[in-house]
Design a protein around this motif. Structure first.
Motif, PDB file in Angstrom:
ATOM      1  N   ILE A  73     -23.502 -30.319 -26.749  1.00 34.78           N
ATOM      2  CA  ILE A  73     -23.944 -28.983 -26.343  1.00 34.78           C
ATOM      3  C   ILE A  73     -22.735 -28.078 -26.104  1.00 34.78           C
ATOM      4  CG2 ILE A  73     -25.112 -27.677 -24.535  1.00 34.78           C
ATOM      5  CD1 ILE A  73     -26.977 -30.098 -24.155  1.00 34.78           C
ATOM      6  N   VAL A  74     -21.753 -28.597 -25.369  1.00 34.86           N
ATOM      7  CA  VAL A  74     -20.558 -27.792 -25.067  1.00 34.86           C
ATOM      8  C   VAL A  74     -19.853 -27.378 -26.348  1.00 34.86           C
ATOM      9  CG1 VAL A  74     -18.266 -27.864 -24.008  1.00 34.86           C
ATOM     10  CG2 VAL A  74     -20.238 -28.793 -22.774  1.00 34.86           C
ATOM     11  N   ASN A  75     -19.703 -28.322 -27.282  1.00 38.17           N
ATOM     12  CA  ASN A  75     -18.990 -28.032 -28.523  1.00 38.17           C
ATOM     13  C   ASN A  75     -19.770 -27.125 -29.469  1.00 38.17           C
ATOM     14  OD1 ASN A  75     -16.746 -29.576 -27.784  1.00 38.17           O
ATOM     15  ND2 ASN A  75     -17.646 -31.456 -28.589  1.00 38.17           N
ATOM     16  N   SER A  76     -21.070 -26.971 -29.219  1.00 37.57           N
ATOM     17  CA  SER A  76     -21.862 -26.078 -30.077  1.00 37.57           C
ATOM     18  C   SER A  76     -21.570 -24.612 -29.796  1.00 37.57           C
ATOM     19  CB  SER A  76     -23.355 -26.348 -29.876  1.00 37.57           C
ATOM     20  OG  SER A  76     -23.796 -25.843 -28.608  1.00 37.57           O
ATOM     21  N   GLY A  77     -20.998 -24.336 -28.620  1.00 31.06           N
ATOM     22  CA  GLY A  77     -20.619 -22.966 -28.293  1.00 31.06           C
ATOM     23  C   GLY A  77     -21.754 -22.103 -27.772  1.00 31.06           C
ATOM     24  N   VAL A  78     -22.904 -22.686 -27.393  1.00 32.43           N
ATOM     25  CA  VAL A  78     -24.013 -21.873 -26.877  1.00 32.43           C
ATOM     26  C   VAL A  78     -23.611 -21.224 -25.562  1.00 32.43           C
ATOM     27  CG1 VAL A  78     -25.819 -23.177 -28.023  1.00 32.43           C
ATOM     28  CG2 VAL A  78     -25.042 -23.913 -25.782  1.00 32.43           C
ATOM     29  N   ASP A  79     -24.131 -20.007 -25.342  1.00 33.70           N
ATOM     30  CA  ASP A  79     -23.750 -19.236 -24.154  1.00 33.70           C
ATOM     31  C   ASP A  79     -24.876 -19.156 -23.124  1.00 33.70           C
ATOM     32  OD1 ASP A  79     -25.509 -17.702 -25.569  1.00 33.70           O
ATOM     33  OD2 ASP A  79     -24.238 -15.916 -25.673  1.00 33.70           O
ATOM     34  N   LEU A  80     -25.898 -20.011 -23.269  1.00 38.65           N
ATOM     35  CA  LEU A  80     -27.032 -19.973 -22.351  1.00 38.65           C
ATOM     36  C   LEU A  80     -27.567 -21.389 -22.183  1.00 38.65           C
ATOM     37  CD1 LEU A  80     -28.641 -17.860 -20.724  1.00 38.65           C
ATOM     38  CD2 LEU A  80     -30.252 -17.726 -22.626  1.00 38.65           C
ATOM     39  N   HIS A  81     -28.463 -21.558 -21.222  1.00 40.02           N
ATOM     40  CA  HIS A  81     -29.031 -22.860 -20.925  1.00 40.02           C
ATOM     41  C   HIS A  81     -29.795 -23.426 -22.137  1.00 40.02           C
ATOM     42  CE1 HIS A  81     -28.051 -21.044 -17.155  1.00 40.02           C
ATOM     43  NE2 HIS A  81     -29.112 -20.258 -17.152  1.00 40.02           N
ATOM     44  N   VAL A  82     -30.112 -24.734 -22.075  1.00 38.06           N
ATOM     45  CA  VAL A  82     -30.701 -25.428 -23.223  1.00 38.06           C
ATOM     46  C   VAL A  82     -31.923 -26.228 -22.771  1.00 38.06           C
ATOM     47  CG1 VAL A  82     -30.292 -27.224 -24.954  1.00 38.06           C
ATOM     48  CG2 VAL A  82     -28.484 -25.583 -24.424  1.00 38.06           C
ATOM     49  N   HIS A  83     -33.055 -26.028 -23.486  1.00 36.16           N
ATOM     50  CA  HIS A  83     -34.255 -26.814 -23.209  1.00 36.16           C
ATOM     51  C   HIS A  83     -34.004 -28.304 -23.465  1.00 36.16           C
ATOM     52  CE1 HIS A  83     -37.003 -23.415 -22.895  1.00 36.16           C
ATOM     53  NE2 HIS A  83     -36.717 -22.990 -24.117  1.00 36.16           N
TER      54      HIS A  83
END
Length: 301
Positions: A73-83
């Motif tokens: 998740i961290v390496n995906s670069g998302v800037d918001l929470h994840v279901h």
């Protein structure tokens, strides 16, 4: 013919791996994961999207699995929470994964989940991606998970050809008998005695140059010719141990020679070293104590 076509269609379905694209395999568990970061979805929409890819909204069974997933998740670069796939929508306070199995307390934020109307689970970016209960109607990114063996292993590439690589000598001299590559360093910064030049070469991991063949001598002559210096250059030959028995610094005999007339024979007793002159490009036996330029030689590979 119809039977053959049907068989081909079935094979195509069995071996269609397009749904495995963009999934990352955890080699320890065999499960594969994908962060849905193309758009934000509600929990139910994310669940349906994962199912359309023959996956599930991710369940987490062990701390080791969670560490792998969190790094993904961290390496995906998302800037918001994840279901994630946990919910207590069926019974308040009874958290289950989408397959009905219970959720273990692997990474809940301390004090969570709360007994309230927030019935879905997310990985909360603001608290080191720990788990948090929230409203299922909130649109977030999501994590899909494919169970082990859903995706076939990556194809194995054939071994590389075993042919030896072509020798590269980077403008050095390749000995046709040994295949070794040699390079040469001209000591033209200052003049030295034969022994001083020998010591400088050895300090560099080299030797005062030995010449083993006419091909090598031709190569070295070009280096001397292009140096632009008109003077003598020491080579590594000497007969200091026994007059007229010429040896290189490693003790091997001087077999190839390019003496000027009469040199290399018995002359003055103190003429015990070999030097080449840049004008004639021939060898001379000279006194070892006179300061001259010199040529070092080292093995390149």
């Amino acid at each position: 013919m119809r039977g053959i076509l049907s068989f081909i269609v079935v094979l195509g379905a069995l071996f269609d791996t397009g749904h495995c694209c963009n999934y990352t395999l955890d080699p320890k568990t065999g499960h594969s994961y994908r962060v849905l970061n193309d758009q934000k979805r509600t929990w139910n929409d994310a669940k349906l999207k994962c199912q359309s890819e023959e996956a599930e909204l991710a369940s987490i069974r062990t701390a080791q699995e969670w560490q792998f997933v969190k790094d993904l998740i961290v390496n995906s670069g998302v800037d918001l929470h994840v279901h994630l796939g946990g919910t207590d929508v069926e019974q308040e306070g009874k958290w289950l994964w989408t397959d009905g199995s219970p959720v273990s307390n692997i990474s809940w934020i301390p004090g969570f989940p709360l007994k309230r109307s927030n019935n879905c689970m997310m990985a909360n970016k603001d608290v080191s991606w720990n788990w948090y209960d929230y409203d299922c109607g909130v649109s977030l990114y999501a994590l899909c998970k494919k169970p082990a063996r859903t995706c076939p292993p990556a194809p194995t590439c054939p071994p590389a050809p075993t042919c030896p690589p072509a020798p590269t000598c980077n403008n050095g001299y390749v000995d046709s008998n040994t295949g070794h590559c040699y390079k040469y360093k001209m000591l033209d910064d200052t003049r030295r005695t034969w022994n001083e030049a020998k010591s400088v070469c050895e300090a560099w991991g080299a030797e005062l140059a030995s010449i083993r063949s006419s091909q090598e001598w031709q190569f070295v002559k070009e280096l001397i010719r292009h140096s632009g210096i008109v003077d003598y250059f020491y080579l590594g030959g000497t007969d200091v141990e026994q007059k007229n028995t010429w040896l290189w610094t490693d003790g091997s005999p001087v077999s190839f020679t390019d003496w000027t007339t009469d040199d290399g024979r018995v002359r003055k007793p103190d003429f015990n070293c070999i030097a080449a002159h840049s004008s004639s490009l021939l060898w001379y036996d000279v006194t070892c104590n006179y300061q001259r330029y010199a040529m070092c030689k080292y093995t390149y590979n």
